[in-house]
Design a protein around this motif. Structure first.
Motif, PDB file in Angstrom:
ATOM      1  N   ALA A  65      86.472  39.041  27.673  1.00 43.67           N
ATOM      2  CA  ALA A  65      86.157  40.136  26.700  1.00 43.67           C
ATOM      3  C   ALA A  65      85.798  40.981  25.661  1.00 43.67           C
ATOM      4  N   VAL A  66      86.178  40.186  24.393  1.00 41.42           N
ATOM      5  CA  VAL A  66      85.787  40.101  22.779  1.00 41.42           C
ATOM      6  C   VAL A  66      84.704  39.696  22.830  1.00 41.42           C
ATOM      7  N   ALA A  67      84.070  38.792  23.332  1.00 37.90           N
ATOM      8  CA  ALA A  67      83.012  38.550  23.327  1.00 37.90           C
ATOM      9  C   ALA A  67      81.732  38.936  24.238  1.00 37.90           C
ATOM     10  N   THR A  68      82.183  40.162  25.202  1.00 38.04           N
ATOM     11  CA  THR A  68      81.196  41.170  25.973  1.00 38.04           C
ATOM     12  C   THR A  68      81.213  42.322  25.464  1.00 38.04           C
ATOM     13  N   ASP A  69      82.030  42.161  24.029  1.00 33.10           N
ATOM     14  CA  ASP A  69      82.313  43.964  23.690  1.00 33.10           C
ATOM     15  C   ASP A  69      81.213  44.328  22.524  1.00 33.10           C
ATOM     16  N   ALA A  70      80.288  44.946  22.669  1.00 30.22           N
ATOM     17  CA  ALA A  70      79.273  44.941  21.487  1.00 30.22           C
ATOM     18  C   ALA A  70      79.613  45.944  20.791  1.00 30.22           C
ATOM     19  N   SER A  71      80.803  46.942  20.581  1.00 32.01           N
ATOM     20  CA  SER A  71      81.218  47.082  19.243  1.00 32.01           C
ATOM     21  C   SER A  71      82.372  46.259  18.809  1.00 32.01           C
ATOM     22  N   ARG A  72      82.614  45.005  18.829  1.00 34.19           N
ATOM     23  CA  ARG A  72      83.098  43.914  17.815  1.00 34.19           C
ATOM     24  C   ARG A  72      81.720  42.952  17.070  1.00 34.19           C
ATOM     25  N   ALA A  73      82.029  42.997  15.968  1.00 32.66           N
ATOM     26  CA  ALA A  73      81.356  42.494  14.873  1.00 32.66           C
ATOM     27  C   ALA A  73      81.368  41.150  15.413  1.00 32.66           C
ATOM     28  N   THR A  74      79.681  41.004  15.045  1.00 23.63           N
ATOM     29  CA  THR A  74      78.952  39.489  15.982  1.00 23.63           C
ATOM     30  C   THR A  74      79.653  38.154  15.519  1.00 23.63           C
ATOM     31  N   GLU A  75      80.920  38.363  14.601  1.00 21.15           N
ATOM     32  CA  GLU A  75      81.557  36.726  13.674  1.00 21.15           C
ATOM     33  C   GLU A  75      82.643  36.617  14.897  1.00 21.15           C
ATOM     34  N   ASP A  76      83.000  38.112  15.414  1.00 20.25           N
ATOM     35  CA  ASP A  76      84.441  38.166  16.179  1.00 20.25           C
ATOM     36  C   ASP A  76      83.892  37.492  17.428  1.00 20.25           C
ATOM     37  N   ARG A  77      82.780  37.709  17.134  1.00 18.85           N
ATOM     38  CA  ARG A  77      82.291  37.327  18.943  1.00 18.85           C
ATOM     39  C   ARG A  77      82.150  36.215  19.234  1.00 18.85           C
ATOM     40  N   CYS A  78      81.484  35.958  17.984  1.00 13.60           N
ATOM     41  CA  CYS A  78      81.455  34.184  17.867  1.00 13.60           C
ATOM     42  C   CYS A  78      82.607  33.558  17.978  1.00 13.60           C
ATOM     43  N   THR A  79      83.517  33.592  17.415  1.00  7.64           N
ATOM     44  CA  THR A  79      84.678  32.781  17.436  1.00  7.64           C
ATOM     45  C   THR A  79      85.137  33.171  18.699  1.00  7.64           C
ATOM     46  N   ALA A  80      85.411  34.194  19.025  1.00  8.19           N
ATOM     47  CA  ALA A  80      86.050  33.960  20.319  1.00  8.19           C
ATOM     48  C   ALA A  80      84.983  33.469  21.690  1.00  8.19           C
ATOM     49  N   LEU A  81      83.392  33.443  21.462  1.00  5.51           N
ATOM     50  CA  LEU A  81      83.210  31.883  22.463  1.00  5.51           C
ATOM     51  C   LEU A  81      83.316  30.872  22.362  1.00  5.51           C
ATOM     52  N   ASP A  82      84.086  30.552  21.075  1.00  3.71           N
ATOM     53  CA  ASP A  82      84.599  29.306  20.164  1.00  3.71           C
ATOM     54  C   ASP A  82      85.304  28.848  21.334  1.00  3.71           C
ATOM     55  N   ASN A  83      86.515  29.738  21.093  1.00  2.00           N
ATOM     56  CA  ASN A  83      87.818  29.586  21.683  1.00  2.00           C
ATOM     57  C   ASN A  83      87.381  29.171  22.946  1.00  2.00           C
ATOM     58  N   PHE A  84      86.659  30.238  23.419  1.00  2.67           N
ATOM     59  CA  PHE A  84      86.199  29.968  25.529  1.00  2.67           C
ATOM     60  C   PHE A  84      85.813  28.859  24.899  1.00  2.67           C
ATOM     61  N   GLU A  85      84.967  27.924  24.661  1.00  2.00           N
ATOM     62  CA  GLU A  85      84.695  27.031  24.901  1.00  2.00           C
ATOM     63  C   GLU A  85      85.454  26.161  24.848  1.00  2.00           C
ATOM     64  N   MET A  86      86.583  26.356  23.480  1.00  3.13           N
ATOM     65  CA  MET A  86      87.435  25.254  23.429  1.00  3.13           C
ATOM     66  C   MET A  86      88.095  25.116  25.205  1.00  3.13           C
ATOM     67  N   LEU A  87      88.852  26.142  25.228  1.00  4.19           N
ATOM     68  CA  LEU A  87      89.454  26.516  26.734  1.00  4.19           C
ATOM     69  C   LEU A  87      89.005  25.196  28.070  1.00  4.19           C
ATOM     70  N   ILE A  88      87.489  25.690  28.528  1.00  2.00           N
ATOM     71  CA  ILE A  88      86.746  25.217  29.390  1.00  2.00           C
ATOM     72  C   ILE A  88      86.397  23.776  28.973  1.00  2.00           C
ATOM     73  N   GLU A  89      86.725  23.015  28.470  1.00  2.00           N
ATOM     74  CA  GLU A  89      86.495  21.486  27.701  1.00  2.00           C
ATOM     75  C   GLU A  89      87.223  20.726  28.943  1.00  2.00           C
ATOM     76  N   GLN A  90      88.875  21.822  29.575  1.00  4.76           N
ATOM     77  CA  GLN A  90      89.388  21.312  30.717  1.00  4.76           C
ATOM     78  C   GLN A  90      88.780  21.843  32.136  1.00  4.76           C
ATOM     79  N   VAL A  91      87.873  20.369  32.811  1.00  2.00           N
ATOM     80  CA  VAL A  91      87.125  21.031  34.222  1.00  2.00           C
ATOM     81  C   VAL A  91      87.982  21.908  34.940  1.00  2.00           C
TER      82      VAL A  91
END
Length: 349
Positions: A65-91
């Protein structure tokens, strides 16, 4: 979900804001209090959730939700994607992206204006589908291939590299994806990549092509196995999702010859060549041993394809063999740790 230790809270909290938006304690805040020896506020309504932890499905939803929120700063959205990527390392989490309806949102982020978001999204896709046939099928179904091919020609090297990673993961042992890639004109972006000033990208592309040539040969040379006698109610997913379409592996070796990609690779390996094929960021591509080894292995893989491509650039192949066998006292083939036997065998047929 099990109780989280203070170390686990800190692990998760490092990448999160100190407090939740509503002012209640976040995982990071509770972890910081515990680490500092402070007693958390027992009246804080966010305390229980912070200690017990949200489910990983909840965290995936929140980060996306943070990653797709265009009102958020790019840095925040990238951090959210980084967190999301860590979660989906689990199959299991990666496979839950489809039933949770997350693929359309992830796909949309490839169209973001910021290259940082495009790069982080390609990394998410690659992680989700790496060695995961169900996620590969879900990604292809949600049309990630076309934007990945487009972004392979991005002006930003980080975007290019992450897209190459995602493409490799998508096409791995997935004949339907390779067929769609070929139909979509995927060879042209690879041609441009092999003439780019991004040496990392060039290495990734020749390695990808080698894998595609080899997996085609393996699939075509494997003996046909009889269909197992399964009960009528047997689930279809006993067959890998990447094999369920019944598509035959496209002839990648022939495609490399037909599209001129093999010529591009050979021109990057042979001495005395000039231009963007031979040079990368002002340096001869052949002088990079890692690239030269990977590119030579691609040529050798093509010469081991069954059947061989109908037309091959024989003069260039002969020149490559001569280069690999010189100088006599320390041949280049030895330095690159490649076995030129397929090349010798082909040229002496």
């Amino acid at each position: 979900m099990a109780h989280r230790t203070a170390d686990e809270l800190l692990k998760w909290g490092i990448r999160h804001a100190p407090m939740n938006p509503d002012g209640t304690s976040s995982v990071a805040q509770v972890a910081a209090d515990v680490a500092a020896g402070r007693r958390p506020d027992l009246a804080d309504p966010g305390l229980y959730e912070a200690i017990m932890g949200k489910s990983e499905a909840q965290m995936m939803q929140e980060e996306l939700a943070v990653a797709t929120d265009a009102s958020r700063a790019t840095e925040d959205r990238c951090t959210a994607l980084d967190n999301f990527e860590m979660l989906i390392e689990q199959v299991d989490n990666a496979n839950n992206m489809a039933p949770m309806g997350m693929w359309p949102a992830v796909r949309s982020l490839l169209d973001a204006d910021a290259p940082e978001i495009q790069s982080a999204t390609a990394w998410v896709i690659g992680t989700a589908i790496q060695n995961n046939d169900k996620a590969q099928a879900a990604a292809l179904e949600h049309d990630v291939l076309a934007p990945l091919l487009t972004l392979l020609s991005s002006a930003h090297s980080g975007v290019q590299n992450k897209c190459a990673y995602a493409l490799s993961a998508l096409l791995r042992h997935y004949p339907a994806a390779v067929a769609q890639f070929a139909t979509a004109g995927g060879w042209a972006p690879l041609h441009r990549a092999l003439e780019s000033d991004n040496l990392v990208l060039r290495r990734k592309v020749v390695f990808l092509l080698t894998q595609l040539v080899r997996q085609t040969r393996e699939a075509r040379s494997a003996p046909a196995e009889p269909e197992p006698a399964l009960p009528a109610a047997a689930p279809r997913d006993e067959v890998p999702a990447t094999q369920q379409a019944g598509v035959q592996h496209p002839d990648v070796a022939q495609a490399l010859a037909d599209t001129g990609l093999l010529d591009v690779v050979l021109d990057s390996l042979l001495p005395g060549r000039t231009g963007p094929r031979a040079y990368c960021a002002g340096a001869a591509a052949r002088d990079d041993e890692d690239y030269a080894q990977k590119a030579t292995e691609l040529v050798l893989a093509v010469l081991e394809a069954e059947p061989l491509p109908t037309v091959l650039p024989n003069p260039k192949l002969a020149e490559l063999l001569q280069d690999l066998e010189a100088p006599a006292h320390a041949p280049r083939a030895r330095a690159l740790e490649v076995d030129e036997t397929p090349l010798i065998r082909y040229l002496t047929l």
